[in-house]
Design a protein around this motif. Structure first.
Motif: not given
Lengths: 356, 356
Positions: B81, B234-235, B267
């Motif tokens: 991932d 990313i999260e 983000r």
DNA sequence: TTGTAGGCGTTATCAT
DNA sequence: ATGATAACGCCTACAA
């Protein structure tokens, strides 16, 4: 712990422990059948010799390798650059590890995929993107090992995991026409190996059929100049959009056959001083990880890539274990994910020529 | 072409062709030593029986597998991932394929990496992110196979490929202070396996040292609350930024230890109604493919990930071929890539509390 | 509980 | 140019 340079064998251990090879084997594989004292004496001898059973010899007698092969007609160096493949591999890994299997990646060896297959010590294959028209499929299948084919077609007698490409593409096109778009171009994926005849039922053609059907509902036709094919990379997306522009296309929307292509297209749009989605809407395909983090977040057709990998391995393991699953062909569904990269076309009218 | 269910062996072919096993072997491996007629007769027999040399048996006598193992202490499902790993794998693949080697990915088997190593039929290993403090390193090294270690430290006697982490981090921090930033937070990567004692010389600490040195040049100190560690996703980047904010930090700039983290942080910044780089500048690490296509394009420390993989394999192959390369430890350089995600801080002063 | 012997399928050695 | 035979290292009936 002595290193003689030569790797210790089961015979060495047997000699040192004063037992037979059988007992040494038992000590490692079926300790219950040995007197505890004997077992521990053998373990000590093995430890002091640094003995570890030779995996190859073991495979030869057990007739099982404990690894599954991932087969790809392209060079690994190329496909590892593709986030789609990474997600697929993640799914394959998850299912494989769950069952204690390792992964062996197989790509053409000195130009021949069949040769690479012949050298691979695996219990079965998961083939990704292997076209039925590939010149070596027959030879590969002759390996006799179970094989599950993903993202391919025309292999009715082979277990397959497929995607409802046409349906997904149809949804994407419908979304655009519903917003009012009438000037649309398609950025497609050309066959990775141009020397082979492209399958009439390739992913490209299935998605194209879906796009066409969606556009046809409002009478929009897709001329050849509106379909530009390139590789599934960001750069290719950018280039292909530019090419369409140079060909005189002035689309208000882009249907991209992969998110990578969509990202490149967005870039290309901006390079012309236009905005997404103000001037041009963009729809991708795949829904890779970053899609939702782009600016604007990408509207795209989600496909369960990871699930594809998992299902392929599960199906394969069933065959490896001698089972005969009822459903040999599995088709996974797509989902249209609407985000910020699509909107109504500017002034509800296409860009006219002369603006670029 | 008859399928008996049992795989044809060299003996079957020898019988059918009326020759010895030796000749059959020659027909496939050293055709020159055979009379052309004999060779072709053998090939015909082999073909009609669907014979293919058994790779495992072949490996056993040749004592060579033709595959190299990629070793990772984490589950493959997790690392695939990670775009960083994909790029690394691409490099590994390129060098491996160039030399006709296949790739075998090895991850912990039922909790044990050493167990997985024991089962692997490879000629050598490339280990990625294997800490010297890993409880099984000793056992793994006892496999006796050559191993090149990437992104690890404290393994002076082992061939290694490393990165000048500190230097890259230093450049990133210097870039920020040069722009005028004084309120900076670090979003780091915590050790993947928290149960193991983190190496005092981990990637995290090396980069941290670089950041600290760069900030120290203008007297900026980095308190513990300004360093938030999470996984390299990313999260996690989004979450970690939010956590820093909740802890009361009001940074004008973020130093992220990976691009994935940086993307998540961007983000997170936007979710608070702030802009990048207007309110908060962001610097990543890695320079993954999409970094340049983000909006704004990401300023980041580029590391030659792909090259890492290539170099590791080249070094490994040297050992496999019995050579003894002069340079056992190779350190690759980083490059600061300045793009649009960094700018001068707002009003040349940090955000004050009470604005969130 | 432990040992004997044969087999897994190939390549390598040494004759012929 | 071809063949007989012995490794390669392990597992596993079957025997003791």
């Amino acid at each position: 712990l002595v290193h003689t340079g030569r790797r210790a064998t089961i015979t060495d251990v047997a000699d040192k422990a004063g037992v037979s090879k059988t007992s040494v084997s038992f000590a490692f594989n079926k300790p219950d059948r040995l007197h505890p004292d004997t077992a521990s004496r053998i373990r000590d001898a093995a430890e002091s010799l640094g003995y570890r059973p030779h995996p190859v010899a073991r495979m030869l007698t057990q007739r099982r390798t404990g690894t599954i092969g991932v087969l790809t007609p392209q060079a690994l160096a190329v496909i590892f650059d593709n986030p789609f493949f990474s997600a697929f591999s993640a799914g394959v890994s998850a299912a494989a590890e769950e069952s204690g299997y390792a992964l062996h990646f197989i790509s053409p060896l000195r130009g021949s995929l069949a040769r690479a297959v012949g050298r691979a010590t695996v219990d079965g294959f998961v083939a990704i993107g292997l076209s039925a028209a590939h010149p070596e499929v027959e030879e590969i299948r002759r390996s006799g090992l179970p094989m599950v084919v993903v993202d391919s077609t025309g292999m009715a007698d082979q277990p397959t995991i497929d995607l409802d490409d046409q349906d997904g593409a149809h949804a994407a096109a419908e979304h655009l026409v519903a917003l009012g778009h009438r000037e649309v171009i398609v950025l497609g994926i050309e066959a990775p190996e141009p020397e082979h005849e492209p399958s009439p039922d390739s992913i490209m053609s299935r998605r194209l059929a879906g796009y066409r059907a969606g556009l046809a509902s409002v009478g929009v036709h897709l001329p050849p100049e509106s379909i530009i094919a390139g590789s599934a990379t960001i750069e290719s997306g950018r280039v292909c959009f530019r090419r369409a522009w140079e060909l005189g296309r002035r689309p208000t929307a882009i249907l991209a056959m992969s998110d990578a292509i969509a990202i490149g297209a967005m870039r290309g749009v901006r390079e012309l001083g236009l905005s997404v989605p103000g001037d041009v809407s963009v729809v991708g395909f795949d829904d890779i990880d970053v899609a939702q983090y782009l600016d604007p977040p990408l509207t795209t057709v989600r496909q369960p890539v990871r699930l594809k990998g998992e299902e392929a391995v599960r199906l394969l393991l069933a065959f490896i274990n001698g089972e005969t699953p009822p459903d040999i062909h599995r088709t996974l569904a797509t989902t249209l994910i609407v985000r910020g990269s699509t909107a109504v076309p500017p002034r509800a009218a296409p860009l006219t020529n002369g603006r670029g």
